[in-house]
Design a protein around this motif. Structure first.
Motif, PDB file in Angstrom:
ATOM      1  N   ASN A 117      -3.350  27.169  49.770  1.00 16.13           N
ATOM      2  CA  ASN A 117      -2.751  28.428  49.314  1.00 16.13           C
ATOM      3  C   ASN A 117      -1.848  29.022  50.383  1.00 16.13           C
ATOM      4  O   ASN A 117      -0.690  29.369  50.130  1.00 16.13           O
ATOM      5  CB  ASN A 117      -3.846  29.449  48.979  1.00 16.13           C
ATOM      6  CG  ASN A 117      -4.688  29.049  47.782  1.00 16.13           C
ATOM      7  OD1 ASN A 117      -4.350  28.133  47.049  1.00 16.13           O
ATOM      8  ND2 ASN A 117      -5.795  29.735  47.596  1.00 16.13           N
ATOM      9  N   LYS A 168      -1.753  21.126  41.672  1.00 14.91           N
ATOM     10  CA  LYS A 168      -3.034  21.846  41.566  1.00 14.91           C
ATOM     11  C   LYS A 168      -3.957  21.658  42.770  1.00 14.91           C
ATOM     12  O   LYS A 168      -5.182  21.548  42.620  1.00 14.91           O
ATOM     13  CB  LYS A 168      -3.747  21.447  40.264  1.00 14.91           C
ATOM     14  CG  LYS A 168      -2.914  21.717  39.018  1.00 14.91           C
ATOM     15  CD  LYS A 168      -3.695  21.512  37.747  1.00 14.91           C
ATOM     16  CE  LYS A 168      -2.816  21.674  36.511  1.00 14.91           C
ATOM     17  NZ  LYS A 168      -2.076  22.951  36.469  1.00 14.91           N
ATOM     18  N   ASP A 171      -5.367  27.298  44.548  1.00 16.33           N
ATOM     19  CA  ASP A 171      -6.158  28.077  43.594  1.00 16.33           C
ATOM     20  C   ASP A 171      -6.125  29.531  44.054  1.00 16.33           C
ATOM     21  O   ASP A 171      -6.954  29.963  44.858  1.00 16.33           O
ATOM     22  CB  ASP A 171      -7.595  27.554  43.543  1.00 16.33           C
ATOM     23  CG  ASP A 171      -8.391  28.211  42.428  1.00 16.33           C
ATOM     24  OD1 ASP A 171      -7.765  28.782  41.510  1.00 16.33           O
ATOM     25  OD2 ASP A 171      -9.636  28.174  42.486  1.00 16.33           O
ATOM     26  N   GLN A 243      -1.166  33.360  38.615  1.00 17.82           N
ATOM     27  CA  GLN A 243      -2.309  32.506  38.271  1.00 17.82           C
ATOM     28  C   GLN A 243      -3.352  33.272  37.470  1.00 17.82           C
ATOM     29  O   GLN A 243      -3.948  32.728  36.539  1.00 17.82           O
ATOM     30  CB  GLN A 243      -2.957  31.916  39.519  1.00 17.82           C
ATOM     31  CG  GLN A 243      -4.181  31.055  39.186  1.00 17.82           C
ATOM     32  CD  GLN A 243      -4.516  30.046  40.246  1.00 17.82           C
ATOM     33  OE1 GLN A 243      -3.634  29.436  40.851  1.00 17.82           O
ATOM     34  NE2 GLN A 243      -5.805  29.860  40.478  1.00 17.82           N
ATOM     35  N   LYS A 246      -2.252  33.460  33.933  1.00 23.09           N
ATOM     36  CA  LYS A 246      -2.428  32.160  33.285  1.00 23.09           C
ATOM     37  C   LYS A 246      -3.889  31.946  32.907  1.00 23.09           C
ATOM     38  O   LYS A 246      -4.197  31.436  31.824  1.00 23.09           O
ATOM     39  CB  LYS A 246      -1.961  31.037  34.230  1.00 23.09           C
ATOM     40  CG  LYS A 246      -0.460  30.892  34.333  1.00 23.09           C
ATOM     41  CD  LYS A 246      -0.108  29.700  35.210  1.00 23.09           C
ATOM     42  CE  LYS A 246       1.407  29.497  35.277  1.00 23.09           C
ATOM     43  NZ  LYS A 246       1.758  28.349  36.144  1.00 23.09           N
ATOM     44  N   THR A 247      -4.801  32.329  33.806  1.00 27.44           N
ATOM     45  CA  THR A 247      -6.226  32.169  33.551  1.00 27.44           C
ATOM     46  C   THR A 247      -6.664  33.019  32.360  1.00 27.44           C
ATOM     47  O   THR A 247      -7.416  32.561  31.492  1.00 27.44           O
ATOM     48  CB  THR A 247      -7.049  32.569  34.797  1.00 27.44           C
ATOM     49  OG1 THR A 247      -6.615  31.774  35.911  1.00 27.44           O
ATOM     50  CG2 THR A 247      -8.528  32.346  34.558  1.00 27.44           C
TER      51      THR A 247
END
Length: 257
Positions: A117, A168, A171, A243, A246-247
């Motif tokens: 990250n 990916k 996270d 993110q 998106k989750t």
């Protein structure tokens, strides 16, 4: 031009207005195409091929390391002032992009989400600045080794950082952001050590008075610092916001099925 003159970048190389010229644009297009090609290749049934993904990334990271080591060896061989400060100025990563190169290498070695990250965000940030306003590589008539180093390393740094995300390895979660912020704080501490203790770099993280952006826009330094902090904060958190959205979207979609 001899090979020695090219390798040691001693050949007379006049400055040109190469920003956003054919070479600059071509390198950016090549970066985008490489990112898209690798990302598409590892979609679908190949999405779980972790070893193969890491092998591709290792090729890029090893190339960054190779260029970095060669440049430092050349720097040591051409040293005129054999003092500790001069030596450290050659071997230590100084500006933000150079620091990010070692963060990307470290991320591959550590192989932890939080480090991926951090390496992704900081590398994308500094390479954006480089490609928007290049201070090396594209601004000279000939591509000597120093220029080739700058172009290749920045291009692979950008590609590797984006691939960390698209493949990916990252996270981004708000509840674990503190880990990445500690890494960011450590980089600023390192930059302060470079500037005020080792005295090997004037402004490694581009926030001190008299930097290129302040001079380019003739900006008040107080305003610049405010915008600098705002930009870093917004840019950094945007990865987590995207993110998280998106989750949430995937959760709603799954609940409707």
């Amino acid at each position: 031009m001899s090979f020695y003159e090219w390798l040691f970048s001693t050949y007379e190389n006049p400055r040109i207005n190469g920003e956003w010229g054919p070479l600059h644009v071509s390198v950016l297009v090549a970066c985008v195409l490489l990112i898209v090609a690798v990302s598409l290749y590892f979609r679908g049934s190949r999405a779980n091929l972790i070893k193969q993904k890491r092998a591709v990334l290792w090729v890029m990271v090893t190339t960054i390391l190779f260029f970095g080591v060669v440049r430092r060896v050349i720097g040591i061989l051409t040293m005129e002032n054999f003092e500790l400060t001069s030596f450290l100025k050659i071997v230590l990563p100084r500006p933000w992009c150079a620091i990010s190169c070692w963060m990307v290498i470290a991320a591959m070695m550590v192989n932890k989400k939080f480090f991926y990250n951090f390496a992704a965000i900081t590398s994308i940030l500094c390479t954006m600045v480089f490609f928007a306003y290049p201070g090396a590589g594209f601004i000279y008539k000939y591509v000597l080794f120093d220029d080739l180093y700058s172009i290749v390393v920045h291009a692979l740094l950008l590609v590797s950082a984006v691939l960390f995300i698209t493949l990916k390895f990252t996270d981004f979660k708000f509840n674990t952001m503190w880990k990445e912020l500690i890494c960011l704080g450590s980089v600023y501490i390192y930059g302060a050590i470079e500037t005020w203790i080792l005295k090997i770099e004037k402004d490694p993280l581009y926030y001190l008075p008299g930097n290129d952006i302040v001079e380019l826009f003739n900006m008040d330094y107080g305003l610049f610092i405010a915008l600098y902090i705002l930009f870093i904060a917004v840019f950094w958190t945007s990865f987590y916001v995207v993110q998280e959205r998106k989750t949430i979207f995937k959760s709603k979609k799954n609940s409707e099925i």
